[in-house]
Write a protein that holds these residues in place. Structure first.
Motif, PDB file in Angstrom:
ATOM      1  N   ALA A  49       0.841  -1.206   0.000  1.00 57.84           N
ATOM      2  CA  ALA A  49       0.000   0.000   0.000  1.00 57.84           C
ATOM      3  C   ALA A  49       0.872   1.250   0.000  1.00 57.84           C
ATOM      4  O   ALA A  49       1.961   1.266   0.583  1.00 57.84           O
ATOM      5  CB  ALA A  49      -0.907  -0.014   1.235  1.00 57.84           C
ATOM      6  N   LYS A  50       0.375   2.272  -0.669  1.00 55.39           N
ATOM      7  CA  LYS A  50       1.109   3.548  -0.748  1.00 55.39           C
ATOM      8  C   LYS A  50       0.467   4.580   0.177  1.00 55.39           C
ATOM      9  O   LYS A  50      -0.710   4.484   0.535  1.00 55.39           O
ATOM     10  CB  LYS A  50       1.052   4.090  -2.189  1.00 55.39           C
ATOM     11  CG  LYS A  50       1.712   3.167  -3.198  1.00 55.39           C
ATOM     12  CD  LYS A  50       3.223   3.362  -3.189  1.00 55.39           C
ATOM     13  CE  LYS A  50       3.938   2.588  -4.277  1.00 55.39           C
ATOM     14  NZ  LYS A  50       4.228   1.196  -3.933  1.00 55.39           N
ATOM     15  N   ARG A  52      -1.180   8.114   1.294  1.00 56.33           N
ATOM     16  CA  ARG A  52      -2.226   8.927   0.647  1.00 56.33           C
ATOM     17  C   ARG A  52      -2.319  10.284   1.345  1.00 56.33           C
ATOM     18  O   ARG A  52      -2.222  10.363   2.565  1.00 56.33           O
ATOM     19  CB  ARG A  52      -3.589   8.228   0.723  1.00 56.33           C
ATOM     20  CG  ARG A  52      -3.644   6.983  -0.136  1.00 56.33           C
ATOM     21  CD  ARG A  52      -5.028   6.354  -0.225  1.00 56.33           C
ATOM     22  NE  ARG A  52      -5.016   5.364  -1.288  1.00 56.33           N
ATOM     23  CZ  ARG A  52      -5.354   5.600  -2.552  1.00 56.33           C
ATOM     24  NH1 ARG A  52      -5.788   6.785  -2.894  1.00 56.33           N
ATOM     25  NH2 ARG A  52      -5.274   4.656  -3.470  1.00 56.33           N
ATOM     26  N   GLU A  57      -3.028   9.007  -3.910  1.00 60.49           N
ATOM     27  CA  GLU A  57      -1.738   8.360  -3.662  1.00 60.49           C
ATOM     28  C   GLU A  57      -0.623   9.406  -3.650  1.00 60.49           C
ATOM     29  O   GLU A  57      -0.640  10.346  -4.464  1.00 60.49           O
ATOM     30  CB  GLU A  57      -1.496   7.330  -4.768  1.00 60.49           C
ATOM     31  CG  GLU A  57      -0.643   6.175  -4.297  1.00 60.49           C
ATOM     32  CD  GLU A  57      -0.669   5.031  -5.298  1.00 60.49           C
ATOM     33  OE1 GLU A  57      -1.669   4.295  -5.312  1.00 60.49           O
ATOM     34  OE2 GLU A  57       0.296   4.894  -6.057  1.00 60.49           O
ATOM     35  N   SER A  59       3.782  10.185  -2.389  1.00 61.02           N
ATOM     36  CA  SER A  59       5.047   9.598  -1.914  1.00 61.02           C
ATOM     37  C   SER A  59       5.085   9.703  -0.384  1.00 61.02           C
ATOM     38  O   SER A  59       4.364  10.524   0.216  1.00 61.02           O
ATOM     39  CB  SER A  59       6.232  10.355  -2.507  1.00 61.02           C
ATOM     40  OG  SER A  59       6.240  11.679  -1.978  1.00 61.02           O
ATOM     41  N   GLU A 358      -6.313  -0.690   4.315  1.00 59.34           N
ATOM     42  CA  GLU A 358      -7.500  -1.169   3.577  1.00 59.34           C
ATOM     43  C   GLU A 358      -8.667  -1.430   4.523  1.00 59.34           C
ATOM     44  O   GLU A 358      -9.812  -1.549   4.067  1.00 59.34           O
ATOM     45  CB  GLU A 358      -7.160  -2.440   2.771  1.00 59.34           C
ATOM     46  CG  GLU A 358      -6.860  -3.688   3.575  1.00 59.34           C
ATOM     47  CD  GLU A 358      -5.498  -3.672   4.291  1.00 59.34           C
ATOM     48  OE1 GLU A 358      -4.672  -2.797   3.990  1.00 59.34           O
ATOM     49  OE2 GLU A 358      -5.287  -4.547   5.157  1.00 59.34           O
ATOM     50  N   GLN A 363     -11.424   8.244   4.870  1.00 56.87           N
ATOM     51  CA  GLN A 363     -10.157   8.715   4.311  1.00 56.87           C
ATOM     52  C   GLN A 363      -9.570   9.815   5.191  1.00 56.87           C
ATOM     53  O   GLN A 363     -10.089  10.937   5.223  1.00 56.87           O
ATOM     54  CB  GLN A 363     -10.478   9.275   2.938  1.00 56.87           C
ATOM     55  CG  GLN A 363      -9.574   8.972   1.752  1.00 56.87           C
ATOM     56  CD  GLN A 363      -8.656   7.787   1.790  1.00 56.87           C
ATOM     57  OE1 GLN A 363      -7.587   7.901   2.379  1.00 56.87           O
ATOM     58  NE2 GLN A 363      -9.015   6.706   1.152  1.00 56.87           N
TER      59      GLN A 363
END
Ligand code: SF4
Length: 422
Positions: A49-50, A52, A57, A59, A358, A363
């Motif tokens: 997973a990256k 957010r 998404e 870095s 996940e 969010q």
């Protein structure tokens, strides 16, 4: 990922260190030492997973920078979750001090109950090792043991492992609505004194009166299993070493008063025999954070930083209350070993560090996937009885950073402190 033996397990406060794991593409299968928690924890496949930012998404650098910006603007930040290892807890304390934040572990209420009871009546504690080796009779209150620590029976209560029981079976009495989760064996005899949660404090009070041969009010005890309690009191007088063990989450409202009653019971039994108390309270790394907080600040949690001072306000610094009352203006969730205890949606700017992004159904402003201590990276956790530090191993190559690394990067990215020029 390779097979591994004698693996320490970070997934509850029991701190088993005998697991044998078989590697597979989808996570580790457990060949020895399986339980519902270890299966779920070690069975997690490696995460890619990256990070957010605002749902998009990003870095890791961008996420860290955004988190530092949010924290830099906050006046009353809150660090919670805190289901992390020793290094993560230390990094969280550094960040809290720098940002003048409040801190409350996700199980802060359970730790608070124990501390309050200790403050008002003192306490006589035992350890997992003493429990296993010496306790002839164990009272389990508000828990059947395995609902908190799934291998408690196998690793601790099963009398065959006891060094000083001379082959006699251990007796375990569960007081409360939870039924024993195992049947009798040659080394272990169970009894269940069944009563609803709201009657448990009255049952403990009646037990103490019976032990001290004080009069009991018939009307007050009419709903209690008095025959079973009288038999238990008489058995408690006979044994040379006993233990009272409780699960804080199962004590109901006013758990602190019940813990105090249990501790007082233990103290009165120690007038003639040897008894000890033990809370099954270390899940989701609660004991680890409590210990690190204690040795770093002198307080066991529920603290806030003000200037160079650490303020201990266990009734006020309650993460749920701070969030629902609008007192806090930025929430930082620090996970790693939180399992399914993910934070609910916060109405303030939120930064969430978790291995399980996940599982979130909302969010946060900044979401940073991290590794699990003892699986994705090495670390140290503290067993629930506070006397053993467990060295956790790195078992696979992981893309995810440790919570401590992310927190230190956020700390380094914070705007410079304002200084007064007077
Ligand atoms: S009982 Fe707890 S420490 Fe032991 S294997 Fe299960 S989750 Fe891990």
């Amino acid at each position: 990922m390779d097979n591994a033996r004698n693996v320490p397990c970070p997934f509850c406060g029991l701190g088993c260190d005998d697991l044998a794991l078989r590697a597979s593409d989808s996570g580790f299968a457990i060949e020895h030492g399986a339980c519902v928690r270890s299966r779920a924890g070690f069975g997690q496949p490696p995460s890619s997973a990256k990070a957010r930012v605002n749902g998009a998404e990003a870095s890791l650098d961008a996420a860290v920078s955004q988190a530092a910006g949010l924290l830099g603007e906050a006046r009353e930040p809150l660090l919670t979750g805190l289901a992390t290892d020793v290094a993560g807890s230390r990094a969280a304390l550094r960040l809290a001090q720098r940002t003048q934040a409040s801190m409350d572990h996700l199980h802060g209420i359970g730790g608070f109950q124990g501390v309050l009871a200790m403050q008002s009546s003192g306490g006589m504690s035992t350890t997992m090792s003493e429990l296993r080796n010496r306790a002839e009779l164990v009272l389990l209150v508000g828990t059947n043991g395995v609902d908190v620590m799934p291998r408690l029976t196998e690793r601790v209560l099963e009398g065959s492992q006891a060094a000083f029981l001379d082959g006699k079976p251990r007796e375990v009495v569960v007081i409360g609505p939870q039924a024993p989760d195992a049947s009798d064996s040659e080394q272990l005899h169970w009894q269940h004194i069944d009563c609803p949660v709201y009657d448990v404090p009255y049952a403990i009070g009646a037990l103490r009166c019976l032990l001290e041969e004080r009069d009991l009010d018939d009307a007050a005890t009419s709903d209690l299993p008095m025959t079973a309690l009288a038999e238990l009191a008489s058995r408690m007088r006979e044994v040379d070493y006993g233990a009272v063990v409780w699960g804080p989450a199962g004590l109901g409202a006013h758990g602190d008063l019940l813990v105090e009653a249990l501790q007082t019971l233990v103290q009165s039994l120690n007038a003639e025999k040897r008894w000890g108390g033990l809370a099954l309270a270390g899940n989701e790394s609660a004991t680890t954070f409590e210990e690190v907080c204690l040795w770093s600040t002198g307080y066991p949690g529920r603290i806030r930083f003000r200037g160079d001072d650490v303020i201990y306000e266990p009734r006020l610094i309650d993460a749920g209350r701070l969030l629902s009352s609008g007192t806090t203006d930025c929430m930082v969730w620090i996970g790693g070993m939180e399992g399914d205890h993910l934070p609910g949606k916060a109405e303030v700017p939120s930064i969430v560090l978790t291995p399980y992004p996940e599982r979130l159904d909302w969010q946060p402003d900044v979401l940073i996937p991290i590794g699990v201590p003892g699986l994705d990276h090495a670390g140290t956790s503290v067993r629930s009885d506070h006397v053993v530090s467990l060295p956790l191993r790195s078992l696979r190559d992981s893309q995810q950073p440790a919570a401590a690394d992310v927190l230190d990067r956020i700390l380094a990215g914070l705007p410079a402190r304002e200084t007064s020029s007077c």
